[in-house]
Write a protein that holds these residues in place. Structure first.
Motif, mmCIF file in Angstrom:
data_model
loop_
_atom_site.group_PDB
_atom_site.id
_atom_site.type_symbol
_atom_site.label_atom_id
_atom_site.label_comp_id
_atom_site.label_asym_id
_atom_site.label_seq_id
_atom_site.Cartn_x
_atom_site.Cartn_y
_atom_site.Cartn_z
ATOM 1 N N GLU A 15 0.801 -1.369 0.026
ATOM 2 C CA GLU A 15 -0.460 0.133 -0.050
ATOM 3 C C GLU A 15 0.721 1.064 -0.224
ATOM 4 O OE1 GLU A 15 -0.554 -2.620 1.894
ATOM 5 O OE2 GLU A 15 -2.205 -3.480 1.725
ATOM 6 N N GLN A 18 2.151 2.108 -3.236
ATOM 7 C CA GLN A 18 1.274 2.540 -4.012
ATOM 8 C C GLN A 18 1.135 4.081 -3.941
ATOM 9 O OE1 GLN A 18 -2.318 -0.241 -3.742
ATOM 10 N NE2 GLN A 18 -1.486 -1.725 -4.963
ATOM 11 N N ILE A 19 0.853 4.074 -2.745
ATOM 12 C CA ILE A 19 0.645 6.076 -2.096
ATOM 13 C C ILE A 19 2.254 6.291 -2.948
ATOM 14 C CG2 ILE A 19 0.892 7.136 -0.597
ATOM 15 C CD1 ILE A 19 -0.643 5.349 1.397
ATOM 16 N N VAL A 21 3.438 5.426 -5.608
ATOM 17 C CA VAL A 21 3.323 6.164 -7.047
ATOM 18 C C VAL A 21 2.497 6.628 -7.701
ATOM 19 C CG1 VAL A 21 3.282 4.395 -9.108
ATOM 20 C CG2 VAL A 21 5.116 3.440 -7.224
ATOM 21 N N GLN A 22 1.482 6.357 -6.836
ATOM 22 C CA GLN A 22 0.369 7.292 -7.246
ATOM 23 C C GLN A 22 0.399 9.223 -6.785
ATOM 24 O OE1 GLN A 22 -3.291 5.879 -4.924
ATOM 25 N NE2 GLN A 22 -3.323 4.238 -6.020
ATOM 26 N N ALA A 23 1.604 9.644 -5.681
ATOM 27 C CA ALA A 23 1.588 11.509 -5.079
ATOM 28 C C ALA A 23 2.991 10.900 -6.477
ATOM 29 C CB ALA A 23 2.107 10.760 -3.923
ATOM 30 N N ASN A 24 3.386 10.445 -7.986
ATOM 31 C CA ASN A 24 4.090 10.707 -7.914
ATOM 32 C C ASN A 24 5.495 11.085 -7.846
ATOM 33 O OD1 ASN A 24 4.715 10.871 -11.305
ATOM 34 N ND2 ASN A 24 4.136 13.442 -11.006
ATOM 35 N N ASN A 69 4.958 17.780 -4.489
ATOM 36 C CA ASN A 69 3.963 16.530 -3.942
ATOM 37 C C ASN A 69 3.848 15.684 -2.794
ATOM 38 O OD1 ASN A 69 5.483 16.951 -6.418
ATOM 39 N ND2 ASN A 69 5.182 14.593 -7.309
ATOM 40 N N LEU A 72 0.714 15.485 -1.140
ATOM 41 C CA LEU A 72 -0.461 14.345 -2.377
ATOM 42 C C LEU A 72 0.210 13.222 -1.163
ATOM 43 C CD1 LEU A 72 1.142 14.557 -5.916
ATOM 44 C CD2 LEU A 72 -1.686 14.954 -4.532
ATOM 45 N N ALA A 76 -2.768 10.956 1.067
ATOM 46 C CA ALA A 76 -2.921 9.450 0.763
ATOM 47 C C ALA A 76 -2.345 8.799 2.151
ATOM 48 C CB ALA A 76 -2.184 8.850 -0.099
#
Length: 101
Positions: A15, A18-19, A21-24, A69, A72, A76
């Protein structure tokens, strides 16, 4: 640029990735660690490991993250933690970087 440090129990490794990666966050490092908490003076409900055990398999992530970032990642993780029924949460801290090379 900020240094973001994330700790949690090992079960949240997927998780957290994923967080990030999603936050760039394009680059990060992580390592398995043993988390220790002296809970002898606390009620079990206040122990972030969620058990009487003093040691737990944990994970430590760190990344140099652009300032834009960081929120973000925090947002998350806050959302993830609010959806957890366990006592264990993901912990995050951001440290200002004065210079980097």
């Amino acid at each position: 640029m900020k240094l973001v440090i994330i700790t949690s129990i090992s079960e949240f490794e997927k998780e957290i990735k994923q967080i990030l990666v999603q936050a760039n966050v394009k680059n990060f490092s992580y390592k398995e660690v043993i988390g220790y908490h002296n809970s002898s003076n606390e009620a079990i409900g206040e122990n972030w490991f969620g058990t009487e055990m003093n040691e737990n398999e944990s994970i430590l992530f760190y990344a140099f993250v652009p300032v834009e970032n960081v929120d973000l990642v925090f947002t998350a993780i806050t959302k993830f933690n609010s959806q957890q029924e366990t006592k264990s949460k993901i912990h995050i801290a951001a440290i200002n970087i004065e210079k980097s090379n």
